[in-house]
Enzyme design. Structure first.
Site, PDB file in Angstrom:
ATOM      1  N   GLU A  38       2.354 -15.907  -1.315  1.00 21.75           N
ATOM      2  CA  GLU A  38       1.079 -14.172  -0.936  1.00 21.75           C
ATOM      3  C   GLU A  38       0.846 -15.007   0.668  1.00 21.75           C
ATOM      4  O   GLU A  38       0.673 -13.709   1.224  1.00 21.75           O
ATOM      5  CB  GLU A  38      -0.035 -14.234  -1.658  1.00 21.75           C
ATOM      6  CG  GLU A  38       0.377 -13.861  -3.076  1.00 21.75           C
ATOM      7  CD  GLU A  38      -0.733 -13.834  -4.013  1.00 21.75           C
ATOM      8  OE1 GLU A  38      -2.095 -13.607  -3.619  1.00 21.75           O
ATOM      9  OE2 GLU A  38      -1.204 -13.278  -5.149  1.00 21.75           O
ATOM     10  N   PHE A  93       1.095  -1.390   0.007  1.00 22.65           N
ATOM     11  CA  PHE A  93      -0.254  -0.156   0.081  1.00 22.65           C
ATOM     12  C   PHE A  93       0.620   1.179   0.182  1.00 22.65           C
ATOM     13  O   PHE A  93       2.087   1.156   0.028  1.00 22.65           O
ATOM     14  CB  PHE A  93      -0.772  -0.177   1.125  1.00 22.65           C
ATOM     15  CG  PHE A  93      -1.689  -1.525   1.388  1.00 22.65           C
ATOM     16  CD1 PHE A  93      -2.721  -1.546   0.090  1.00 22.65           C
ATOM     17  CD2 PHE A  93      -1.486  -1.707   2.444  1.00 22.65           C
ATOM     18  CE1 PHE A  93      -3.665  -2.710   0.892  1.00 22.65           C
ATOM     19  CE2 PHE A  93      -2.585  -3.305   3.017  1.00 22.65           C
ATOM     20  CZ  PHE A  93      -3.474  -3.464   2.031  1.00 22.65           C
ATOM     21  N   SER A 142     -14.795   3.622   3.759  1.00 25.38           N
ATOM     22  CA  SER A 142     -13.888   4.461   4.976  1.00 25.38           C
ATOM     23  C   SER A 142     -13.112   5.529   4.010  1.00 25.38           C
ATOM     24  O   SER A 142     -11.886   5.849   4.281  1.00 25.38           O
ATOM     25  CB  SER A 142     -12.587   3.528   6.135  1.00 25.38           C
ATOM     26  OG  SER A 142     -12.261   4.907   7.176  1.00 25.38           O
ATOM     27  N   PRO A 143     -14.318   6.537   3.390  1.00 25.73           N
ATOM     28  CA  PRO A 143     -13.573   7.266   2.757  1.00 25.73           C
ATOM     29  C   PRO A 143     -13.099   8.526   3.573  1.00 25.73           C
ATOM     30  O   PRO A 143     -12.441   9.885   2.638  1.00 25.73           O
ATOM     31  CB  PRO A 143     -15.380   8.451   2.045  1.00 25.73           C
ATOM     32  CG  PRO A 143     -16.307   7.445   3.009  1.00 25.73           C
ATOM     33  CD  PRO A 143     -15.648   6.148   3.693  1.00 25.73           C
ATOM     34  N   GLY A 144     -13.028   9.257   4.682  1.00 21.53           N
ATOM     35  CA  GLY A 144     -12.155   9.796   5.166  1.00 21.53           C
ATOM     36  C   GLY A 144     -10.744  10.420   5.332  1.00 21.53           C
ATOM     37  O   GLY A 144      -9.737  11.318   5.106  1.00 21.53           O
ATOM     38  N   GLU A 201      -9.234 -18.840  -2.972  1.00 22.05           N
ATOM     39  CA  GLU A 201      -9.290 -18.772  -1.626  1.00 22.05           C
ATOM     40  C   GLU A 201     -10.101 -20.003  -1.356  1.00 22.05           C
ATOM     41  O   GLU A 201      -9.835 -20.667  -0.045  1.00 22.05           O
ATOM     42  CB  GLU A 201      -9.613 -17.569  -1.240  1.00 22.05           C
ATOM     43  CG  GLU A 201      -9.319 -16.343  -2.048  1.00 22.05           C
ATOM     44  CD  GLU A 201      -9.576 -15.215  -0.357  1.00 22.05           C
ATOM     45  OE1 GLU A 201     -10.107 -15.185   0.455  1.00 22.05           O
ATOM     46  OE2 GLU A 201      -8.719 -14.137  -0.655  1.00 22.05           O
ATOM     47  N   GLU A 247      -9.617   2.943  -0.777  1.00 22.10           N
ATOM     48  CA  GLU A 247     -10.245   1.769  -1.639  1.00 22.10           C
ATOM     49  C   GLU A 247     -11.773   1.668  -1.444  1.00 22.10           C
ATOM     50  O   GLU A 247     -12.641   2.416  -0.510  1.00 22.10           O
ATOM     51  CB  GLU A 247     -10.298   0.717  -0.399  1.00 22.10           C
ATOM     52  CG  GLU A 247     -10.867  -1.260  -1.193  1.00 22.10           C
ATOM     53  CD  GLU A 247     -10.608  -1.684  -0.013  1.00 22.10           C
ATOM     54  OE1 GLU A 247      -9.793  -2.631   0.387  1.00 22.10           O
ATOM     55  OE2 GLU A 247     -10.957  -1.402   2.025  1.00 22.10           O
ATOM     56  N   ARG A 302      -5.541 -11.720  10.056  1.00 22.10           N
ATOM     57  CA  ARG A 302      -5.722 -10.687   9.503  1.00 22.10           C
ATOM     58  C   ARG A 302      -4.783  -9.202  10.955  1.00 22.10           C
ATOM     59  O   ARG A 302      -4.802  -9.234  11.727  1.00 22.10           O
ATOM     60  CB  ARG A 302      -7.092  -9.725   9.786  1.00 22.10           C
ATOM     61  CG  ARG A 302      -7.723 -10.394   8.655  1.00 22.10           C
ATOM     62  CD  ARG A 302      -7.241 -10.293   6.601  1.00 22.10           C
ATOM     63  NE  ARG A 302      -7.990 -10.672   6.009  1.00 22.10           N
ATOM     64  CZ  ARG A 302      -7.647  -9.986   4.594  1.00 22.10           C
ATOM     65  NH1 ARG A 302      -6.369 -10.566   4.270  1.00 22.10           N
ATOM     66  NH2 ARG A 302      -8.695 -10.882   3.791  1.00 22.10           N
TER      67      ARG A 302
END
Length: 360
Positions: free
Chosen positions: A314, A179, A284-286, A267, A290, A229
């Site tokens: 991966e 990222f 989460s547009p703040g 998967e 994504e 995660r």
């Protein structure tokens, strides 16, 4: 591509390179879209001969990571000229089918050209080695931007962008690996009129993602995947394994639907019969770029469908769960199915479940 990488289109002369043909690069049998020169006796490939400055040649060297520059004789009209060509490094890629520009352009031209511009911009900030390590992530980001332009969110009551509504004063990269985090100083239009003060903002940049919840309408059951995660782990969750719908990034050159079908195979080892589009949204547009394409995937989920899955190189380690639909709702209510993509698809399926069962 030349304009994107070196900033101009130099004078170009048609030329022919004897002893080589052009094929598509592949990895694990999958075409990667770009061409590589392959030595073959008696073959000849057409190309364009360009005169470059040393700085321009260096920029091309940045961009052509994975290749070795060598000198070869090319035929330009009646002249034979020594020119630099780029040959793939040994064992870096497999060789696929014959490559032609006419086949490549419709699918890849816009993506790879925008990707070249983005690559050069990042290479100037973080260095060519780091930018090359992120080349796939750069293409994911560019493909997401192209989709956003082609299919913008509806704007029936929200503000529609006008000229001069946004001014980006500066942009920098604070972190760049799988990222990236981008730092901005910007001004934007205010609802009351005028422009904001210069704001210091950051965006966590990832690519578009596809999420699919496999559902068997005859057996009225769903399949969930479970995996470790980082988000819950870094937050301090005591047990950072989460129940989710199948999900993954949309790779460059594929559609969100193709990504959903691919991820279902990788998967969970299952084949989706039919994809039904669910909500599309920014989680989460703040701060996050994504954008999620979500689907319910109709499939045959018999008792033998559970398995261990994931792509080993991966670092994926995944197990699957077959659950009655009512059990999924129970997990949503207790919070064990505590992530937005799965919860949204569960609620979407609850609303559409009877219709899907009747059709089945």
């Amino acid at each position: 591509m030349l304009e994107a990488v070196i900033g101009r289109v130099p004078a170009l002369r048609p030329a022919r390179l004897p002893g080589f043909c052009v094929h598509e690069a592949c990895r694990a049998g999958t075409g990667l879209g770009f061409p590589v020169l392959v030595a073959r006796e008696g073959a000849e490939t057409p190309g364009l001969l360009a005169d470059l400055t040393s700085a321009e040649a260096e920029r091309i060297a940045w961009y052509e990571a994975g290749y070795d520059a060598v000198e070869r004789a090319v035929e330009a009209g009646a002249d034979t000229v020594s020119a630099r060509i780029w040959l793939p490094q040994r064992d870096r890629w497999e060789v696929g089918a014959a490559w032609t520009l006419s086949d490549w352009a419709p699918r890849w031209a816009a993506l790879k050209t925008e990707g070249a511009r983005r690559f050069v911009a990042e290479a100037e900030r973080i260095g060519p080695e780091a930018a090359n390590a992120r080349y796939h992530a750069i293409l994911v980001r560019v493909a997401s931007a192209l989709r956003a332009r082609a299919e913008p969110m509806p704007a029936t009551i929200r503000r529609q962008m006008q000229e001069n509504d946004l001014k980006i004063v500066s942009q920098d990269i604070g972190y760049a690996k799988f990222f990236s985090v981008e730092d901005y100083h910007l001004n934007h239009a205010l609802f009351a009129g005028g422009m904001s003060e210069t704001l210091d903002r950051a965006a966590f940049v990832s690519g578009d993602a596809s999420v699919v919840l496999p559902y068997d309408p005859v057996r009225d059951r769903v399949m969930l995947v479970e995996q470790f995660r980082m988000g819950p782990m870094a937050r301090g969750e005591p047990s950072p394994w989460t129940l989710e719908a199948i999900a993954g990034r949309v790779d460059p050159g594929e559609s969100p639907e193709e990504a959903a079908l691919r991820e279902a195979g990788e998967e969970a080892g299952i084949t989706i019969r039919r994809l039904i589009a669910g909500p599309r949204y920014y989680p989460s547009p703040g701060a996050k770029t994504e954008y999620v394409y979500s689907y319910v995937g109709l499939a045959d989920l018999d008792d033998a469908a559970t398995s261990l899955g994931g792509v080993a190189d991966e670092g994926e380690d995944i197990r699957t769960h077959l659950l009655p639909f009512e059990k999924l709702l129970e997990l949503v209510n207790t919070g064990e199915a505590g992530n937005a993509p799965l919860m949204l698809l569960a609620l979407w399926l609850e609303r559409n479940r009877e219709r899907l069962r009747a059709e089945a």
